[in-house]
Write a protein that holds these residues in place. Structure first.
Motif, PDB file in Angstrom:
ATOM      1  N   GLU A 101      31.169   5.958  -6.221  1.00  0.00           N
ATOM      2  CA  GLU A 101      31.440   7.357  -6.543  1.00  0.00           C
ATOM      3  C   GLU A 101      30.453   8.219  -5.750  1.00  0.00           C
ATOM      4  N   PRO A 102      30.956   8.970  -4.775  1.00  0.00           N
ATOM      5  CA  PRO A 102      30.043   9.699  -3.884  1.00  0.00           C
ATOM      6  C   PRO A 102      29.108  10.660  -4.619  1.00  0.00           C
ATOM      7  N   LEU A 103      29.596  11.256  -5.714  1.00  0.00           N
ATOM      8  CA  LEU A 103      28.756  12.261  -6.390  1.00  0.00           C
ATOM      9  C   LEU A 103      27.613  11.625  -7.176  1.00  0.00           C
ATOM     10  N   VAL A 104      27.600  10.289  -7.254  1.00  0.00           N
ATOM     11  CA  VAL A 104      26.491   9.599  -7.920  1.00  0.00           C
ATOM     12  C   VAL A 104      25.294   9.443  -6.961  1.00  0.00           C
ATOM     13  N   ARG A 105      25.555   9.555  -5.672  1.00  0.00           N
ATOM     14  CA  ARG A 105      24.457   9.382  -4.708  1.00  0.00           C
ATOM     15  C   ARG A 105      23.514  10.581  -4.797  1.00  0.00           C
ATOM     16  N   ARG A 106      22.237  10.283  -5.030  1.00  0.00           N
ATOM     17  CA  ARG A 106      21.251  11.357  -5.152  1.00  0.00           C
ATOM     18  C   ARG A 106      21.171  12.140  -3.837  1.00  0.00           C
ATOM     19  N   GLY A 107      21.214  13.475  -3.952  1.00  0.00           N
ATOM     20  CA  GLY A 107      21.117  14.310  -2.748  1.00  0.00           C
ATOM     21  C   GLY A 107      22.438  14.462  -2.005  1.00  0.00           C
ATOM     22  N   ILE A 108      23.546  14.095  -2.667  1.00  0.00           N
ATOM     23  CA  ILE A 108      24.843  14.117  -1.978  1.00  0.00           C
ATOM     24  C   ILE A 108      25.156  15.495  -1.368  1.00  0.00           C
ATOM     25  N   ASP A 109      24.705  16.578  -2.018  1.00  0.00           N
ATOM     26  CA  ASP A 109      25.021  17.909  -1.475  1.00  0.00           C
ATOM     27  C   ASP A 109      24.431  18.059  -0.079  1.00  0.00           C
ATOM     28  N   ASP A 110      23.218  17.515   0.100  1.00  0.00           N
ATOM     29  CA  ASP A 110      22.553  17.585   1.398  1.00  0.00           C
ATOM     30  C   ASP A 110      23.310  16.742   2.426  1.00  0.00           C
ATOM     31  N   LEU A 111      23.731  15.536   2.022  1.00  0.00           N
ATOM     32  CA  LEU A 111      24.462  14.680   2.963  1.00  0.00           C
ATOM     33  C   LEU A 111      25.767  15.352   3.392  1.00  0.00           C
ATOM     34  N   LEU A 112      26.466  15.958   2.423  1.00  0.00           N
ATOM     35  CA  LEU A 112      27.719  16.632   2.772  1.00  0.00           C
ATOM     36  C   LEU A 112      27.453  17.784   3.747  1.00  0.00           C
ATOM     37  N   ALA A 113      26.358  18.507   3.512  1.00  0.00           N
ATOM     38  CA  ALA A 113      26.044  19.633   4.405  1.00  0.00           C
ATOM     39  C   ALA A 113      25.747  19.115   5.817  1.00  0.00           C
ATOM     40  N   ARG A 114      25.045  17.976   5.914  1.00  0.00           N
ATOM     41  CA  ARG A 114      24.767  17.399   7.237  1.00  0.00           C
ATOM     42  C   ARG A 114      26.080  17.029   7.941  1.00  0.00           C
ATOM     43  N   LEU A 115      27.002  16.426   7.185  1.00  0.00           N
ATOM     44  CA  LEU A 115      28.279  16.044   7.796  1.00  0.00           C
ATOM     45  C   LEU A 115      29.089  17.294   8.153  1.00  0.00           C
ATOM     46  N   GLY A 116      28.993  18.307   7.287  1.00  0.00           N
ATOM     47  CA  GLY A 116      29.707  19.566   7.547  1.00  0.00           C
ATOM     48  C   GLY A 116      29.273  20.186   8.874  1.00  0.00           C
ATOM     49  N   ARG A 117      28.008  19.997   9.235  1.00  0.00           N
ATOM     50  CA  ARG A 117      27.521  20.589  10.486  1.00  0.00           C
ATOM     51  C   ARG A 117      28.140  19.928  11.719  1.00  0.00           C
ATOM     52  N   LEU A 118      28.776  18.766  11.530  1.00  0.00           N
ATOM     53  CA  LEU A 118      29.447  18.109  12.669  1.00  0.00           C
ATOM     54  C   LEU A 118      30.685  18.891  13.108  1.00  0.00           C
ATOM     55  N   LYS A 119      31.058  19.899  12.317  1.00  0.00           N
ATOM     56  CA  LYS A 119      32.195  20.730  12.733  1.00  0.00           C
ATOM     57  C   LYS A 119      31.884  21.456  14.038  1.00  0.00           C
ATOM     58  N   ALA A 120      30.600  21.651  14.302  1.00  0.00           N
ATOM     59  CA  ALA A 120      30.229  22.281  15.574  1.00  0.00           C
ATOM     60  C   ALA A 120      30.457  21.317  16.741  1.00  0.00           C
ATOM     61  N   GLN A 121      30.656  20.028  16.442  1.00  0.00           N
ATOM     62  CA  GLN A 121      30.799  19.035  17.527  1.00  0.00           C
ATOM     63  C   GLN A 121      32.199  18.450  17.614  1.00  0.00           C
ATOM     64  N   GLY A 122      33.149  18.994  16.868  1.00  0.00           N
ATOM     65  CA  GLY A 122      34.523  18.492  17.022  1.00  0.00           C
ATOM     66  C   GLY A 122      35.154  17.996  15.728  1.00  0.00           C
ATOM     67  N   LEU A 123      34.356  17.894  14.659  1.00  0.00           N
ATOM     68  CA  LEU A 123      34.961  17.508  13.376  1.00  0.00           C
ATOM     69  C   LEU A 123      35.829  18.672  12.901  1.00  0.00           C
ATOM     70  N   THR A 124      37.074  18.378  12.495  1.00  0.00           N
ATOM     71  CA  THR A 124      37.921  19.482  12.033  1.00  0.00           C
ATOM     72  C   THR A 124      38.180  19.425  10.527  1.00  0.00           C
ATOM     73  N   ARG A 125      38.009  18.231   9.935  1.00  0.00           N
ATOM     74  CA  ARG A 125      38.305  18.120   8.510  1.00  0.00           C
ATOM     75  C   ARG A 125      37.248  17.255   7.835  1.00  0.00           C
ATOM     76  N   LEU A 126      36.620  17.789   6.792  1.00  0.00           N
ATOM     77  CA  LEU A 126      35.690  16.997   5.976  1.00  0.00           C
ATOM     78  C   LEU A 126      36.300  16.911   4.580  1.00  0.00           C
ATOM     79  N   ALA A 127      36.531  15.691   4.123  1.00  0.00           N
ATOM     80  CA  ALA A 127      37.193  15.489   2.836  1.00  0.00           C
ATOM     81  C   ALA A 127      36.348  14.566   1.967  1.00  0.00           C
ATOM     82  N   MET A 128      36.640  14.566   0.684  1.00  0.00           N
ATOM     83  CA  MET A 128      35.904  13.682  -0.233  1.00  0.00           C
ATOM     84  C   MET A 128      36.893  13.108  -1.252  1.00  0.00           C
ATOM     85  N   THR A 129      36.718  11.838  -1.576  1.00  0.00           N
ATOM     86  CA  THR A 129      37.466  11.229  -2.682  1.00  0.00           C
ATOM     87  C   THR A 129      36.484  10.974  -3.810  1.00  0.00           C
TER      88      THR A 129
END
Ligand code: SAM
Length: 369
Positions: A101-129
């Motif tokens: 469960e991704p939301l159980v990982r401590r600091g997940i908000d920070d990890l998501l924000a780091r991945l979100g910044r990849l939108k500047a490099q070509g990522l177009t969709r960030l999703a979570m299950t």
């Protein structure tokens, strides 16, 4: 659960080979991007960020639980960021964060924000299950991180049945979180239900009405897949896509939207009143009508192993090389090596289980669904 007393719906998936899928092995399949030997382009990476989960779904993890990895065997946020960035530069444009469960990982908000910044490099969709149990606490941060879409898992609307399936309480909270997500401005909100014969197949229409009738939520039904230790063929039985469709059609008119996704996507209308659903219906038939020919998915496990197929035991360790100072070129070579091993399709259920047993396979919870 009373699955034992209910009729068994059997599946007869056929073995998948390149010819039956219309795939031709090509030595020269590589062009720009992550291609396999059959010319399939891999633009979608699913990252499991943790193996731990706050539910114990019978169809997902063995009853005795799974041995949890020591923390230092999990990739750090910096390591996820480095590998995800590499995949994006290699041609991935969609990343889904999952688990455990991704939301159980401590600091997940920070990890998501780091991945979100990849939108500047070509990522177009960030999703979570997610199972959504912790979603309301994280909703603002998840949106701020740039998560565009959430798939939220819920197999039943009935609290008692929820407990039977997941061995935990939380039905009401999950429903409240799905409702909150629907108001939060995501580009897409989907609800995932794994359908099991005699367990929750009687709620197929209720689930569609609860989520997709009045809101643009996609209600998705997933065929139950075999994983070592998940009661396949014993207490739990698959309810095949065809039967899901038939059950829906007792009450709803379905219109095939002809979208070529992993799910078959339908618009829906109530037969009795003609009322049109605002949301769509999706059916994911991984076992009886697999979508291997158009598979564009790869996976990264929480401990840094690259997997090219959910239902194949093959994987390549990226964490070891990463921690020993591998360059991006060396890591890319390992990823390409993995893709060269990708088969045209996965084996039928019984063969899969044999192979999983022989390989001491990871359960779904340890691969990342
Ligand atoms: N904890 C998160 C969640 O519940 O959504 C993410 C991980 S979970 C493994 C991801 C998805 O895989 C869920 O929608 C779950 O229902 C589905 N899943 C797990 N085991 C499955 C199985 N045996 N067959 C089909 N789907 C399965």
């Amino acid at each position: 659960m009373d699955a034992l007393r209910l009729p068994v719906v059997s599946s007869a998936p056929r073995a998948l080979d390149a010819a039956s899928l219309g795939l031709t092995a090509r030595a020269d399949a590589r062009a720009e991007g992550l291609f396999d030997r059959f010319g399939r382009s891999h633009t979608y990476l699913r990252i499991s960020v943790i193996e731990k989960c706050n539910l114990r779904c019978r169809y997902c993890m063995p009853e005795e639980g799974v041995p949890l990895l020591p923390k230092d065997e999990l990739l750090s946020f910096e390591e996820f960021e480095r590998l995800a960035g590499l995949f994006v530069r290699l041609g991935v444009h969609k990343i889904r964060v999952t688990g455990g469960e991704p939301l159980v990982r401590r600091g997940i908000d920070d990890l998501l924000a780091r991945l979100g910044r990849l939108k500047a490099q070509g990522l177009t969709r960030l999703a979570m299950t997610s199972n959504a149990l912790l979603l309301r606490q994280h909703l603002a941060a998840v949106r701020a991180a740039g998560v565009d879409a959430v798939n939220l898992s819920l197999d039943t609307l009935r609290p008692e049945r929820f407990r039977d399936i997941t061995l935990r309480d939380g039905c009401e909270e999950t429903i409240a979180a799905i409702n909150a997500a629907a108001e939060a401005g995501f580009a897409a909100v989907k609800v995932n239900a794994v359908v099991m014969a005699g367990v929750n197949d009687d709620e197929i229409v209720d689930l569609a009405r609860a989520f997709a009738l009045e809101r643009p939520i996609e209600m998705r039904y997933i065929e139950y897949m075999p994983f070592e230790g998940n009661h396949w063929g014993e207490r739990l039985r698959m309810f095949p896509a065809q039967a899901i469709r038939a059950r829906l059609e007792e009450h709803l008119e379905l219109e095939d939207l002809g979208l070529h996704e992993t799910a078959q996507i339908y618009g829906a209308r109530e037969r009795s009143s003609g009322r049109r659903f605002r949301g769509r219906i999706g059916i994911i038939s991984s076992m009886t009508e697999p979508f291997c020919a158009s598979c564009n998915r790869t996976r990264l496990t929480a401990d840094g192993h690259f997997r090219w197929c959910l239902l194949d035991e093959g994987e390549i360790d990226l964490r070891g090389p990463l921690r020993s100072g591998a360059t991006d070129a060396q890591l890319s070579a390992l990823i390409e090596e993995g893709l060269r091993r990708k088969k045209p399709g996965h084996a039928p259920a019984e063969e899969l289980l044999q192979a999983q047993k022989a390989a001491g396979a990871r359960s779904m919870i340890r691969i990342g669904g």
